[in-house]
Design an enzyme around this catalytic site. Structure first.
Site, mmCIF file in Angstrom:
data_model
loop_
_atom_site.group_PDB
_atom_site.id
_atom_site.type_symbol
_atom_site.label_atom_id
_atom_site.label_comp_id
_atom_site.label_asym_id
_atom_site.label_seq_id
_atom_site.Cartn_x
_atom_site.Cartn_y
_atom_site.Cartn_z
ATOM 1 N N HIS A 3 -36.476 70.359 -27.584
ATOM 2 C CA HIS A 3 -36.268 70.372 -29.035
ATOM 3 C C HIS A 3 -36.969 69.150 -29.619
ATOM 4 O O HIS A 3 -36.854 68.042 -29.085
ATOM 5 C CB HIS A 3 -34.774 70.337 -29.340
ATOM 6 C CG HIS A 3 -34.476 70.171 -30.794
ATOM 7 N ND1 HIS A 3 -35.141 70.894 -31.760
ATOM 8 C CD2 HIS A 3 -33.595 69.359 -31.459
ATOM 9 C CE1 HIS A 3 -34.689 70.532 -32.954
ATOM 10 N NE2 HIS A 3 -33.757 69.609 -32.792
ATOM 11 N N CYS A 49 -29.919 73.610 -34.259
ATOM 12 C CA CYS A 49 -31.145 73.284 -33.509
ATOM 13 C C CYS A 49 -31.164 73.908 -32.112
ATOM 14 O O CYS A 49 -32.235 74.065 -31.524
ATOM 15 C CB CYS A 49 -31.324 71.778 -33.406
ATOM 16 S SG CYS A 49 -31.475 70.996 -35.006
ATOM 17 N N ASN A 73 -38.859 67.979 -37.271
ATOM 18 C CA ASN A 73 -37.751 68.722 -36.662
ATOM 19 C C ASN A 73 -37.582 70.034 -37.432
ATOM 20 O O ASN A 73 -37.150 70.036 -38.584
ATOM 21 C CB ASN A 73 -36.477 67.871 -36.735
ATOM 22 C CG ASN A 73 -35.288 68.550 -36.085
ATOM 23 O OD1 ASN A 73 -35.317 69.747 -35.789
ATOM 24 N ND2 ASN A 73 -34.225 67.793 -35.873
HETATM 25 O O1 UT7 Z 1 -31.966 68.054 -34.495
HETATM 26 C C1 UT7 Z 1 -30.643 67.722 -34.395
HETATM 27 C C2 UT7 Z 1 -30.447 66.490 -33.664
HETATM 28 N N1 UT7 Z 1 -30.861 65.359 -34.459
HETATM 29 C C3 UT7 Z 1 -31.321 64.302 -33.851
HETATM 30 O O2 UT7 Z 1 -31.486 64.323 -32.662
HETATM 31 C C4 UT7 Z 1 -31.575 63.057 -34.649
HETATM 32 C C5 UT7 Z 1 -31.061 61.871 -33.890
HETATM 33 N N2 UT7 Z 1 -31.245 60.602 -34.536
HETATM 34 C C6 UT7 Z 1 -32.459 60.051 -34.751
HETATM 35 O O3 UT7 Z 1 -33.464 60.663 -34.493
HETATM 36 C C7 UT7 Z 1 -32.525 58.621 -35.242
HETATM 37 O O4 UT7 Z 1 -31.227 58.068 -35.213
HETATM 38 C C8 UT7 Z 1 -33.109 58.483 -36.664
HETATM 39 C C9 UT7 Z 1 -34.611 58.761 -36.640
HETATM 40 C C10 UT7 Z 1 -32.407 59.440 -37.597
HETATM 41 C C11 UT7 Z 1 -32.916 57.053 -37.182
HETATM 42 O O5 UT7 Z 1 -33.428 56.096 -36.269
HETATM 43 P P1 UT7 Z 1 -32.538 54.811 -35.869
HETATM 44 O O6 UT7 Z 1 -33.402 53.957 -35.036
HETATM 45 O O7 UT7 Z 1 -31.263 55.335 -35.274
HETATM 46 O O8 UT7 Z 1 -32.334 54.109 -37.268
HETATM 47 P P2 UT7 Z 1 -30.972 53.804 -38.047
HETATM 48 O O9 UT7 Z 1 -30.344 55.056 -38.536
HETATM 49 O O10 UT7 Z 1 -30.141 52.877 -37.249
HETATM 50 O O11 UT7 Z 1 -31.541 53.019 -39.285
HETATM 51 C C12 UT7 Z 1 -32.108 51.715 -39.141
HETATM 52 C C13 UT7 Z 1 -32.440 51.174 -40.529
HETATM 53 C C14 UT7 Z 1 -31.246 51.199 -41.470
HETATM 54 O O12 UT7 Z 1 -31.304 50.022 -42.222
HETATM 55 P P3 UT7 Z 1 -30.303 48.801 -41.887
HETATM 56 O O13 UT7 Z 1 -28.918 49.366 -42.057
HETATM 57 O O14 UT7 Z 1 -30.629 48.431 -40.473
HETATM 58 O O15 UT7 Z 1 -30.680 47.788 -42.906
HETATM 59 C C15 UT7 Z 1 -31.549 52.376 -42.373
HETATM 60 O O16 UT7 Z 1 -30.994 52.233 -43.676
HETATM 61 O O17 UT7 Z 1 -33.458 51.969 -41.132
HETATM 62 C C16 UT7 Z 1 -33.046 52.362 -42.455
HETATM 63 N N3 UT7 Z 1 -33.630 53.671 -42.756
HETATM 64 C C17 UT7 Z 1 -34.875 53.802 -43.223
HETATM 65 N N4 UT7 Z 1 -35.830 52.911 -43.543
HETATM 66 C C18 UT7 Z 1 -37.010 53.378 -43.969
HETATM 67 C C19 UT7 Z 1 -33.083 54.901 -42.591
HETATM 68 N N5 UT7 Z 1 -33.962 55.839 -42.959
HETATM 69 C C20 UT7 Z 1 -35.090 55.187 -43.351
HETATM 70 C C21 UT7 Z 1 -36.340 55.612 -43.823
HETATM 71 N N6 UT7 Z 1 -37.260 54.682 -44.110
HETATM 72 N N7 UT7 Z 1 -36.651 56.931 -43.956
#
Ligand code: UT7
Length: 325
Positions: free
Chosen positions: A252, A115, A282
């Site tokens: 980004h 990225c 992204n």
């Molecule tokens: O480009 C390279 C750099 N990349 C980035 O900068 C990405 C950085 N990370 C992020 O943008 C965020 O961490 C995400 C958007 C990937 C995720 O957001 P989050 O607020 O950190 O959510 P999380 O991973 O903690 O997930 C929260 C919950 C989980 O469920 P539990 O364990 O709390 O029950 C996940 O299983 O959301 C669940 N989950 C989803 N639910 C519905 C994960 N993906 C999904 C989904 N739809 N697509």
């Protein structure tokens, strides 16, 4: 004494025709439009057609940048493509772009910093221009991340999209200019110890396969704001430019929450942030030049404006570039 700078002469973008909405994704994996918008800010992304490759996206963006600059392919003597999704393991996608543009002079190579690829490519090309090895360079960020996604992994497949953005950097003697234009400063960083937080589980040497993207999103998120705000501050150091002088930040486009928090940490007003994450998702190395193109074409970024571009991605890699447009 001459003062050769890399000045932006043109920008261009290309997005594949097919658009994939959150609603459609919700029919493919266990997700909802609300979750994707709330956690990432993404509403839709573009997906390359079957038979449409990274080099096709890159060449289309390059042609638009050439038109924008009023230049022809013959004017170009270096092509740098930032991509983590090359058409083939080799040769470089940049050589396919060169061929598609109908030229066989000059140099062409790829840069792999995921990225952060476009920001890395700007810094490398700037060095080559300043040392006299290139006069008019095409710098392109182009990706088809749809090809390396695990479409059953809801935690990653909802976040990424395909696209390409291109700029033309030209050598210009800015000696005597009170406010020199072009790239004023760049800073690049990497931390290979963070490999396991964001990587692709395949490759020619390890598995002889392409593999799929794997990300521990929450942990990447935790590092993102600090790394990005830090690299912007380092990039400004010694330039005489203060954070309050910046007209536009072109970040980004990984996550709306990361973008907002970074701008807040830097004390930059929301109006100065160029946002396309909602409509592009992204697009990895393509995300910064796609966002840049949108803000230049609609007249927000004007000659003389101070623009900071920043990115972070797999590796980890991260970097920033300060530009007077
Ligand atoms: O480009 C390279 C750099 N990349 C980035 O900068 C990405 C950085 N990370 C992020 O943008 C965020 O961490 C995400 C958007 C990937 C995720 O957001 P989050 O607020 O950190 O959510 P999380 O991973 O903690 O997930 C929260 C919950 C989980 O469920 P539990 O364990 O709390 O029950 C996940 O299983 O959301 C669940 N989950 C989803 N639910 C519905 C994960 N993906 C999904 C989904 N739809 N697509």
């Amino acid at each position: 004494m001459s003062d050769i700078r890399s000045v932006f002469k043109g920008v261009g973008a290309y997005l594949p025709e097919r658009m994939l909405t959150n609603a459609e994704l919700a029919t493919m994996v266990d997700t909802t439009d609300e979750w994707i918008v709330e956690r990432s800010g993404i509403r839709q992304r573009h997906i390359a057609a079957e038979g449409e490759f990274t080099s096709d996206l890159a060449a289309a963006a390059a042609r638009n940048a050439l038109d924008n600059a009023g230049m022809t392919p013959d004017d170009i003597d270096m092509i740098v493509v930032a991509t983590a999704t090359p058409d083939e393991t080799f040769p470089a996608t940049a050589t396919k772009v060169q061929s598609a543009l109908g030229i066989s002079h000059g140099a062409a190579f790829d840069i792999q910093a995921v990225c952060s690829g476009f920001v890395y490519a700007l810094a490398v090309t700037d060095g080559l221009i300043r040392s006299g090895q290139a006069t008019n360079a095409l710098v392109i960020g182009a990706e088809t991340f749809s090809r390396i996604l695990d479409w059953e992994d809801r935690a990653t497949c909802v976040l990424f999209g395909d696209g390409a953005g291109a700029v033309i950097l030209s050598a210009e003697d800015q000696s005597g200019a009170e406010k020199p234009r072009g790239i004023l400063s760049s800073k690049l960083r990497a931390d290979g110890a963070k490999h396991d937080l964001l990587y692709v589980d395949g490759g020619p040497s390890m598995t002889q396969t392409v593999g799929h993207l794997r990300m521990r999103g929450k942990e990447v998120f935790r590092h993102a704001v600090g790394n990005l705000a830090g690299i912007v501050a380092e990039t400004l150091e010694g330039t005489g430019v203060n954070q309050s002088d910046i007209d536009w930040i072109v970040p980004h486009q990984a996550n709306r929450r990361i973008i907002d928090a970074t701008a807040r940490k830097l004390g930059l007003p929301p109006e100065s942030v160029v946002l396309t994450v909602d409509i592009h998702g992204n697009t990895s190395a393509a995300s910064v030049p796609l966002a840049l193109d949108s803000a230049v074409q609609d007249g927000r970024i004007k000659p003389g404006d101070l623009v900071i571009m920043e990115a972070m991605g797999g590796g980890f890699t991260w970097g920033a570039s300060l530009v007077r447009w």
